[in-house]
Design an enzyme around this catalytic site. Structure first.
Site, mmCIF file in Angstrom:
data_model
loop_
_atom_site.group_PDB
_atom_site.id
_atom_site.type_symbol
_atom_site.label_atom_id
_atom_site.label_comp_id
_atom_site.label_asym_id
_atom_site.label_seq_id
_atom_site.Cartn_x
_atom_site.Cartn_y
_atom_site.Cartn_z
ATOM 1 N N GLU A 12 0.663 -1.174 -0.128
ATOM 2 C CA GLU A 12 -0.333 0.099 0.374
ATOM 3 C C GLU A 12 0.912 1.193 -0.010
ATOM 4 O OE1 GLU A 12 -3.817 -1.908 2.703
ATOM 5 O OE2 GLU A 12 -1.231 -1.646 3.482
ATOM 6 N N GLY A 78 -11.434 -5.596 2.667
ATOM 7 C CA GLY A 78 -12.573 -6.248 2.056
ATOM 8 C C GLY A 78 -14.160 -5.537 2.145
ATOM 9 N N MET A 175 -8.153 -2.980 9.132
ATOM 10 C CA MET A 175 -7.825 -3.637 10.277
ATOM 11 C C MET A 175 -6.832 -2.982 10.799
ATOM 12 S SD MET A 175 -5.954 -7.833 9.239
ATOM 13 C CE MET A 175 -5.178 -7.216 11.129
ATOM 14 N N GLU A 176 -7.214 -1.206 10.350
ATOM 15 C CA GLU A 176 -6.451 -0.175 10.653
ATOM 16 C C GLU A 176 -7.451 0.781 11.249
ATOM 17 O OE1 GLU A 176 -3.868 -3.238 8.731
ATOM 18 O OE2 GLU A 176 -5.146 -1.945 8.123
ATOM 19 N N ASP A 199 -10.440 -7.750 -2.074
ATOM 20 C CA ASP A 199 -11.856 -9.037 -1.378
ATOM 21 C C ASP A 199 -12.850 -8.396 -1.228
ATOM 22 O OD1 ASP A 199 -11.422 -9.483 1.559
ATOM 23 O OD2 ASP A 199 -9.893 -8.370 1.283
#
Length: 242
Positions: A12, A78, A175-176, A199
């Site tokens: 990223e 996601g 996740m962040e 995804d």
């Protein structure tokens, strides 16, 4: 005026590096921090690492050392909205945790005790972002809405269904993002989270992610760059554009 760009993983961060001129790594430790220029203005790029704890402490470190005027957090996610596809991008209007439960004490699900239930995007940054993406030629659809955060890669349909049941309006999960947004909120720095879908959270998410992480990273970086340039123009325009 100084802009900070925060990306969790190497893929990223690598997608944004070519967009910065005169790029130099400045950190001596394990946290990769780069300084450079974006359209002649100073910019800092942080690779914050994976997960909420890494995102929070490195964001705090970045703000303490570099005092940015705004933060753009970009990366992959996601998808939770069934109408979105891999490669589409979400501008987070609000970030919430999907793995925090203090409801026994009267808090909303996802609310860290004594903290807000969610972390709205900075209104001015979000307005600039929406105008910027409407005017730019960018690949993939661009949506806006709620993004959830947890220390989990969502590759089980049951977990994705649980998040959707708790947050029916959620567009994506990462996740962040909420940890970056919470830290920015605590430190008083305007923040906006941009996530492109690698995804569709649930079944086959791992293989889909592995095939599309570079594509989604590039899409997120392209959207973040368009927003960053628009923010710089607005800042240069002064109070009339505020």
């Amino acid at each position: 005026m100084k802009l900070a760009i925060i990306a969790p993983m190497e893929e990223e961060a690598a997608a944004f590096k070519p967009r910065l001129a005169n790029l130099q790594r400045t950190s001596d430790g394990e946290v990769p921090i780069y300084v450079g220029e974006l359209n002649g203005a100073e910019a800092v790029l942080l690779q914050c690492g994976i997960g909420k704890a890494n995102a929070a402490w490195t964001t705090a470190l970045l703000v303490e050392r570099y005092r940015p005027d705004a933060i753009l957090h970009c990366g992959v996610a996601g998808g939770l909205n069934p109408e979105l596809r891999v490669g589409d991008t979400v501008l987070a209007t609000e970030l919430v945790y999907s793995d925090v439960d203090a409801t026994a004490f009267g808090y909303a699900y996802g609310q860290v005790p004594q903290m807000p239930a969610g972390y709205p995007a900075d209104e001015r940054l979000l307005g600039i972002a929406r105008r910027a993406v409407a005017e730019a030629s960018l690949e993939g659809a661009i949506a806006s809405g709620l993004v959830t955060t947890a220390d989990s890669f969502v590759n089980r349909p049951s977990l994705a269904a649980s998040i959707r049941s708790l947050f029916p309006n959620a567009q994506a999960t990462d996740m962040e993002g909420a940890a970056v947004a919470q830290t920015a909120y605590r430190l008083g720095v305007p923040c906006l989270v941009v996530r492109s879908l690698s995804d569709l959270a649930g079944e086959d998410a791992k293989s889909t992610y592995q095939s599309n992480v570079d594509l989604a990273s590039e899409r997120a970086a392209a959207v973040a760059e368009a927003i960053a340039l628009a923010w710089l123009r607005a800042e240069a325009g002064g109070s009339a554009l505020r």
